[in-house]
Every structure is written in C-alpha cells, then in structure tokens.
Design an enzyme around this catalytic site. Sequence first.
Site, PDB file in Angstrom:
ATOM      1  N   HIS A 158       0.848  -1.202   0.000  1.00 41.32           N
ATOM      2  CA  HIS A 158       0.000   0.000   0.000  1.00 41.32           C
ATOM      3  C   HIS A 158       0.880   1.247   0.000  1.00 41.32           C
ATOM      4  CE1 HIS A 158      -4.029   1.805   1.486  1.00 41.32           C
ATOM      5  NE2 HIS A 158      -3.242   2.806   1.118  1.00 41.32           N
ATOM      6  N   HIS A 216       1.067   5.052  -2.326  1.00 44.22           N
ATOM      7  CA  HIS A 216       0.463   5.867  -3.394  1.00 44.22           C
ATOM      8  C   HIS A 216       1.558   6.570  -4.190  1.00 44.22           C
ATOM      9  CE1 HIS A 216      -3.852   5.807  -2.000  1.00 44.22           C
ATOM     10  NE2 HIS A 216      -3.248   5.385  -0.894  1.00 44.22           N
ATOM     11  N   ASP A 259       1.259   9.195  -6.066  1.00 40.48           N
ATOM     12  CA  ASP A 259       1.161  10.644  -5.889  1.00 40.48           C
ATOM     13  C   ASP A 259       1.361  11.062  -4.437  1.00 40.48           C
ATOM     14  OD1 ASP A 259      -1.307   9.252  -5.585  1.00 40.48           O
ATOM     15  OD2 ASP A 259      -2.462  11.101  -5.765  1.00 40.48           O
ATOM     16  N   GLY A 300      -9.813   7.960  -1.353  1.00 34.00           N
ATOM     17  CA  GLY A 300     -10.411   9.287  -1.178  1.00 34.00           C
ATOM     18  C   GLY A 300     -11.186   9.315   0.129  1.00 34.00           C
ATOM     19  N   HIS A 312      -9.921   0.796   0.236  1.00 31.39           N
ATOM     20  CA  HIS A 312      -9.635   1.602   1.423  1.00 31.39           C
ATOM     21  C   HIS A 312     -10.892   1.550   2.301  1.00 31.39           C
ATOM     22  CE1 HIS A 312      -6.262   3.566  -0.682  1.00 31.39           C
ATOM     23  NE2 HIS A 312      -5.915   4.114   0.453  1.00 31.39           N
ATOM     24  N   GLU A 340     -10.675   3.209   7.839  1.00 33.53           N
ATOM     25  CA  GLU A 340      -9.608   4.164   8.174  1.00 33.53           C
ATOM     26  C   GLU A 340     -10.255   5.370   8.866  1.00 33.53           C
ATOM     27  OE1 GLU A 340      -7.995   6.109   4.738  1.00 33.53           O
ATOM     28  OE2 GLU A 340      -6.212   6.854   5.781  1.00 33.53           O
ATOM     29  N   ASP A 377       1.763   3.945   2.900  1.00 32.56           N
ATOM     30  CA  ASP A 377       0.685   4.819   2.429  1.00 32.56           C
ATOM     31  C   ASP A 377       1.279   5.949   1.587  1.00 32.56           C
ATOM     32  OD1 ASP A 377      -1.993   5.230   2.036  1.00 32.56           O
ATOM     33  OD2 ASP A 377      -2.358   6.273   3.917  1.00 32.56           O
TER      34      ASP A 377
HETATM   35  O1  LIG Z   1      -4.945   6.890   3.258  1.00 36.56           O
HETATM   36  C1  LIG Z   1      -5.646   7.270   2.320  1.00 36.56           C
HETATM   37  N1  LIG Z   1      -6.991   7.153   2.397  1.00 36.56           N
HETATM   38  C2  LIG Z   1      -7.819   7.512   1.393  1.00 36.56           C
HETATM   39  N2  LIG Z   1      -7.366   8.048   0.254  1.00 36.56           N
HETATM   40  C3  LIG Z   1      -6.035   8.221   0.139  1.00 36.56           C
HETATM   41  C4  LIG Z   1      -5.140   7.842   1.125  1.00 36.56           C
HETATM   42  N3  LIG Z   1      -3.900   8.148   0.713  1.00 36.56           N
HETATM   43  C5  LIG Z   1      -4.026   8.688  -0.510  1.00 36.56           C
HETATM   44  N4  LIG Z   1      -5.313   8.736  -0.860  1.00 36.56           N
HETATM   45  C6  LIG Z   1      -5.882   9.274  -2.093  1.00 36.56           C
HETATM   46  C7  LIG Z   1      -5.230  10.581  -2.519  1.00 36.56           C
HETATM   47  C8  LIG Z   1      -4.591  10.267  -3.825  1.00 36.56           C
HETATM   48  O2  LIG Z   1      -4.652  11.349  -4.726  1.00 36.56           O
HETATM   49  C9  LIG Z   1      -5.385   9.073  -4.325  1.00 36.56           C
HETATM   50  C10 LIG Z   1      -4.736   8.216  -5.385  1.00 36.56           C
HETATM   51  O3  LIG Z   1      -3.466   7.797  -5.035  1.00 36.56           O
HETATM   52  O4  LIG Z   1      -5.654   8.352  -3.145  1.00 36.56           O
HETATM   53 ZN   LIG Z   2      -3.924   4.767   1.066  1.00 33.15          ZN
END
Ligand SMILES: O=c1[nH]cnc2c1ncn2[C@H]1C[C@H](O)[C@@H](CO)O1
Ligand SMILES: [Zn+2]
Length: 355
Positions: A17, A19, A21, A178, A205, A208, A294
Amino acid sequence: MTPTYDEIVKAPKALLHDHLDGGLRPATIVELAAEIGHELPATDPAELGEWFVSAADSGSLERYLETFSHTVAVMQTAPALRRVARECALDLAADGVVYAEVRYAPEQHLTAGLTLPEVVEAVLAGFAEGSEQAAAAGSPIRIGTLLTAMRHAARSMEIAELSTAYRDAGVVGFDIAGAEAGYPPTRHLDAFEYLQRENFHFTIHAGEAFGLPSIWQALQWCGADRLGHGVRIVDDIEPGTGKLGRLAGYVRDKRVPLELCPSSNVQTGAAASIAEHPIGLLRDLRFRVTVNTDNRLMSGTSMSREMALLVEAFGWGWAELQWFTINAMKSAFIPFDERLTIINEVIKPAYAKLL
Ligand SMILES: O=c1[nH]cnc2c1ncn2[C@H]1C[C@H](O)[C@@H](CO)O1
Ligand SMILES: [Zn+2]
C-alpha cells in the site's frame, strides 16, 4: 538483537500500500512545478518536504488529502508521470523493498489532455525504467501497479475496465480511495462485480476514517480481497478479553490481509500514536497484518522507517519483521508461483541470517 534502522534498510521488505502521488521527491516537485508555473507553498526542497508532513499532520483524512493537490498538479504529462514512477521504483529499491504494489488514480492525471491509457502507459514505462536501473545498481525490485478510482467520483467502472485491459502489462489490481465518510464502497458495486467476473484482484480503502460498516460493505457486498488500512476492525474486538465479534472473526478466519499504515493513521487521527496503534493487538491476535507506507512524502517516511518505529514502540525483532514481510508477500496480487519464488529465494534466506 534489536534490529537497527540501517539493518532494516538492508533486509528485504514487501509493500502493498503505497500511493504514487504520495511519494514524490520534494526536489522533483519543485522542478516540475517550475516547468508548468504551479505555485507551491515552498520552493526549497527541504522546506517543501517539511510542509507536506506538517500539513498532512492534520488529524483528519479530508485535510490530509488536500495536500495531494500539489503532487497531482505536477503529474499531468507523460514525461512527468514517467519520471515520478521511475524515481519511485529507485527510492523503494534503495530502501530495500523487493516487492511493491504502487497505486494511483489515473482519472486525476487528465487535466493537460492525456487519455487514461496514456497515463497508465507512462507510469508503467517509468516503473520498468526504474526497476531496470535498480537491478543494474544491485537492488532488484518487482513493482505491480494498482489502479485506483476516487470514491467521490463516478468513474470506477471505467477504471476497473482500464485495470483489466492492462493486466498483462503490469497492472495487478484495483482500489478505491479518497474521503471515506459519506462515500461507501457499495457506490461502486458495479465495478467490483465486473472485476469479480473477470477474475481480477482488488483492495478497498476501508476502516480508516470510518468504521465497521465500511469494512463490512467492502468485504461482504463488494468482495474485496484485502482491506486498505482496515484498522478500525479493532472496534469489533472486546477490550481486555480480545473476544472477536462476527466481523472481526470473519476477517481473521478468512485471513483477510490488513494493509496497515501506522504513521499515516497517526496523522489522520485514526490512531493516537505509534505505540497505541492497534497493530500491536492485531498482531498478537494473529490477524493477517502487513506494514505499509501509504504516502511516503506526506508522512516523511519509508518502509524501513515504519518498521523501525514499530520495533521501537513494540520491542519487535527480526521474527516479527519477517512475519510482516511474508504476510505481505502471501497477500500480493501477483501469481502464487511468483510470490513463492520471492518468499523462498529472497526473503527467507535473508532473514535466516538475521534471526
Ligand atoms: O490513506 C488514504 N486514504 C484515502 N485516500 C487516500 C489515502 N492516501 C491517498 N489517498 C488518495 C489521494 C490520492 O490522490 C489518491 C490516489 O493515489 O488516493
Ligand atoms: Zn492509502
């Protein structure tokens, strides 16, 4: 012997996990932003790195997510995406990660005119380039891509189809991300049902910023293979006795992988501190726990740093670090024989020398 940070860097690690970005190098953001005239909160890379960590340290997932506007803004062209992906592969490999699943939302990278396939191809090319360079430098890494759909948007079916279209080119799974509260996974049921019919893999997701109903929907309505975070499953465990409710029992019995992200959870308020993070309880109760980053940029972290923090907070040693690593590899979305090869030929021999 307590593993030190430097020793942990050298040990092979698996990450499910992360991301794309949420893991850019601050210096790269500064350069890419200058090219397109995007205004940043700081233009000195060190200062910018600190800005991301402190802005993300917000106590709320919604505010934490606002910081992504700056990273997504500089990831709108094929060369920029390719560069970010190449550097991601190099940074993970340099940290001793031997297997990583990296995710991002293609629909967020269309503002300069790229098409969805062009976004996916640029990122895959960057991962391939970075992995080749890492192997040449003596740190081989295998990267699988997960395509994410944004849960507040309505493109999940399209992104699910995009995922299966690129399944033989390096996309190994699908995800939704998101803001969680108000956007239940069942909004995207058609996409998940499509993926199940295609025999494809997905994580969601869930658990959380919102609790048990989100986890329950992700598993029992949507059929998720894994839970992104899933940390709120502790709400279904009786304090003191450790007695599991029906949902927690199901998660443990079915060996549903939990993609836990300790530092990220502390920043969004899902956990009070690393020492109080439910990972301690979940590991003691033998849930299928994995450790993840993350967003390395927003948390100022790395896989080795997350493990070092856990070692410090819980007194864990190499046996636990190996267990987390093998749990992650067992839960990966690449084929079984390939997972087994990494476990038996890379992970076990390295930890055998450390244990
Ligand atoms: O931890 C998270 N929870 C929900 N959404 C998240 C988390 N970390 C990143 N994101 C979102 C923001 C990014 O723009 C998107 C795609 O990677 O996923
Ligand atoms: Zn995430």
